[in-house]
Write a protein that holds these residues in place. Structure first.
Motif, PDB file in Angstrom:
ATOM      1  N   CYS A  54       0.854  -1.179   0.000  1.00 35.81           N
ATOM      2  CA  CYS A  54       0.000   0.000   0.000  1.00 35.81           C
ATOM      3  C   CYS A  54       0.890   1.228   0.000  1.00 35.81           C
ATOM      4  CB  CYS A  54      -0.924   0.016   1.221  1.00 35.81           C
ATOM      5  SG  CYS A  54      -2.126   1.353   1.145  1.00 35.81           S
ATOM      6  N   ALA A  55       0.764   2.060  -1.030  1.00 36.99           N
ATOM      7  CA  ALA A  55       1.520   3.306  -1.125  1.00 36.99           C
ATOM      8  C   ALA A  55       0.592   4.422  -0.662  1.00 36.99           C
ATOM      9  CB  ALA A  55       1.985   3.536  -2.556  1.00 36.99           C
ATOM     10  N   VAL A  56       0.731   4.797   0.605  1.00 35.13           N
ATOM     11  CA  VAL A  56      -0.206   5.741   1.221  1.00 35.13           C
ATOM     12  C   VAL A  56       0.282   7.161   0.943  1.00 35.13           C
ATOM     13  CG1 VAL A  56      -1.458   6.308   3.320  1.00 35.13           C
ATOM     14  CG2 VAL A  56      -0.543   4.005   3.031  1.00 35.13           C
ATOM     15  N   ASN A  57      -0.332   7.778  -0.062  1.00 38.14           N
ATOM     16  CA  ASN A  57       0.106   9.088  -0.543  1.00 38.14           C
ATOM     17  C   ASN A  57      -0.537  10.253   0.190  1.00 38.14           C
ATOM     18  OD1 ASN A  57      -2.178   7.877  -2.064  1.00 38.14           O
ATOM     19  ND2 ASN A  57      -2.367   9.958  -2.861  1.00 38.14           N
ATOM     20  N   GLY A  58      -1.605   9.989   0.942  1.00 29.37           N
ATOM     21  CA  GLY A  58      -2.314  11.048   1.652  1.00 29.37           C
ATOM     22  C   GLY A  58      -3.133  10.442   2.763  1.00 29.37           C
ATOM     23  N   VAL A  59      -4.272  11.059   3.068  1.00 27.12           N
ATOM     24  CA  VAL A  59      -5.081  10.565   4.171  1.00 27.12           C
ATOM     25  C   VAL A  59      -5.671   9.188   3.852  1.00 27.12           C
ATOM     26  CG1 VAL A  59      -7.203  11.722   3.381  1.00 27.12           C
ATOM     27  CG2 VAL A  59      -6.920  11.143   5.807  1.00 27.12           C
ATOM     28  N   ALA A  60      -5.609   8.303   4.840  1.00 26.94           N
ATOM     29  CA  ALA A  60      -6.266   6.992   4.787  1.00 26.94           C
ATOM     30  C   ALA A  60      -7.243   6.977   5.952  1.00 26.94           C
ATOM     31  CB  ALA A  60      -5.251   5.864   4.902  1.00 26.94           C
ATOM     32  N   ALA A  61      -8.518   7.150   5.665  1.00 29.56           N
ATOM     33  CA  ALA A  61      -9.512   7.299   6.720  1.00 29.56           C
ATOM     34  C   ALA A  61     -10.579   6.216   6.610  1.00 29.56           C
ATOM     35  CB  ALA A  61     -10.174   8.682   6.632  1.00 29.56           C
ATOM     36  N   GLY A  62     -11.113   5.814   7.753  1.00 28.44           N
ATOM     37  CA  GLY A  62     -12.185   4.828   7.754  1.00 28.44           C
ATOM     38  C   GLY A  62     -11.775   3.559   7.035  1.00 28.44           C
ATOM     39  N   ALA A 102       1.137  11.643   4.387  1.00 29.36           N
ATOM     40  CA  ALA A 102       0.109  10.656   4.720  1.00 29.36           C
ATOM     41  C   ALA A 102      -0.396  10.855   6.145  1.00 29.36           C
ATOM     42  CB  ALA A 102       0.666   9.244   4.564  1.00 29.36           C
ATOM     43  N   SER A 103      -1.615  10.392   6.375  1.00 25.32           N
ATOM     44  CA  SER A 103      -2.168  10.354   7.735  1.00 25.32           C
ATOM     45  C   SER A 103      -3.189   9.229   7.789  1.00 25.32           C
ATOM     46  CB  SER A 103      -2.818  11.687   8.114  1.00 25.32           C
ATOM     47  OG  SER A 103      -3.871  12.016   7.228  1.00 25.32           O
ATOM     48  N   PHE A 104      -3.477   8.794   8.994  1.00 27.98           N
ATOM     49  CA  PHE A 104      -4.397   7.677   9.212  1.00 27.98           C
ATOM     50  C   PHE A 104      -5.422   8.085  10.264  1.00 27.98           C
ATOM     51  CE2 PHE A 104      -0.421   6.018   7.722  1.00 27.98           C
ATOM     52  CZ  PHE A 104      -0.729   4.942   6.920  1.00 27.98           C
ATOM     53  N   ILE A 105      -6.673   7.686  10.037  1.00 29.82           N
ATOM     54  CA  ILE A 105      -7.688   7.988  11.037  1.00 29.82           C
ATOM     55  C   ILE A 105      -8.805   6.948  11.002  1.00 29.82           C
ATOM     56  CG2 ILE A 105      -8.757   9.655   9.454  1.00 29.82           C
ATOM     57  CD1 ILE A 105      -9.776  11.149  11.967  1.00 29.82           C
ATOM     58  N   GLU A 106      -9.054   6.346  12.154  1.00 29.41           N
ATOM     59  CA  GLU A 106     -10.197   5.439  12.305  1.00 29.41           C
ATOM     60  C   GLU A 106     -11.429   6.323  12.518  1.00 29.41           C
ATOM     61  OE1 GLU A 106     -10.399   2.373  11.808  1.00 29.41           O
ATOM     62  OE2 GLU A 106      -8.530   1.344  12.302  1.00 29.41           O
ATOM     63  N   ALA A 107     -11.960   6.815  11.405  1.00 27.67           N
ATOM     64  CA  ALA A 107     -12.965   7.880  11.452  1.00 27.67           C
ATOM     65  C   ALA A 107     -14.360   7.404  11.844  1.00 27.67           C
ATOM     66  CB  ALA A 107     -13.027   8.560  10.081  1.00 27.67           C
TER      67      ALA A 107
END
Length: 257
Positions: A99-107, A125-130
């Motif tokens: 996985c190439a996480v280029n920006g926000v990964a949410a939900g 990149a950022s991660f959030i369990e939205a």
């Protein structure tokens, strides 16, 4: 060929790009179908020995497109028909998935990232369990993968509080394998994917298969799994090539067979 994603091969690597940048690559019904088709294509193509999943624009994936979910939608149906088969296909693919996480990964976008074998994150990149912010529960595998990556206590914190995790924190927590600058992001992902694509693919697939099984197995079962896997790997062309290269003091040329 596709409307919400793009699919291409670069050398021995397949690239799936979520391509709804105006919606931050949020999932809708069409994207679910197209992702299933693209993952299946990468899995059955013998020339493909690694898969990269990334996003177009400034986001990786913002999760489910709630604007396209009708009032009173049965979310369990969306999960069972859309997300769950996709997650199972990624985990079941006996090729490395990056996985190439280029920006926000949410939900569910974060869930998709967690389901992959490796995560390379841009500094942006950022991660959030939205989910908690709309009164929902993490899904698409998050409650399975998250505690295995960060531990139970941190998983509870991220799932219940729903705080955004920046790229540096994600690396610290163990959510990502590698953190790279925005400028070098694509080059670093390509280099990493090509490295994996030239390794012994059958052995990687067996490692992936039995690492996944190990979570629900005892020691005796894992010892037997290793014996079974080693028999298969020992009969592979790549093992013979690796042995020959070792004895001849040269670099091996693996074919994934």
């Amino acid at each position: 060929m596709f409307e919400t994603i793009s699919y291409e091969t670069r050398g021995k690597t397949a690239w799936i790009t979520l391509n709804r940048p105006d919606k931050l690559n949020a999932f809708n019904a069409v994207m679910h179908k197209e992702m299933a088709a693209a993952i299946k294509e990468a899995g059955k193509d013998d020339s493909v020995r690694a898969l990269v999943i990334t996003g177009a624009g400034r986001a990786f994936c913002s999760g489910q497109d709630l604007s396209e979910s009708p009032e009173g939608a049965d979310y369990s149906d969306i999960l069972r028909k859309g997300y769950n088969p996709m997650i199972k296909a990624i985990v079941g693919m006996e090729k490395p998935v990056i996985c190439a996480v280029n920006g926000v990964a949410a939900g569910a976008g974060m869930s998709l990232a967690l389901a992959c074998d490796f995560r390379i994150a841009s500094e942006k990149a950022s991660f959030i369990e939205a989910f908690i912010h709309v009164g929902l529960v993490p899904d698409a595998g998050s409650l399975y993968f998250l505690p295995r990556l960060v531990g139970h206590a941190k998983a509870m914190e991220l799932a219940v509080l729903g705080d955004k995790v920046n790229a540096a924190q994600a690396k610290e927590f163990g959510l990502v394998n590698k953190l790279v600058s925005e400028e070098d992001f694509v080059m670093e992902v390509e280099t990493f994917a090509e490295k994996l694509a030239h390794m012994p693919t059958k052995a990687i697939g067996l490692i992936k298969r039995y690492l996944n099984k190990s979570w629900e197995s005892d020691l005796n079962e894992v010892l037997e799994f290793e014996a079974q896997a080693q028999k298969i790997a020992g009969e592979s062309h790549d093992h013979q090539e690796g042995l020959a290269a070792f004895l001849e003091k040269r670099k091996p040329s693996y074919t994934g067979k």
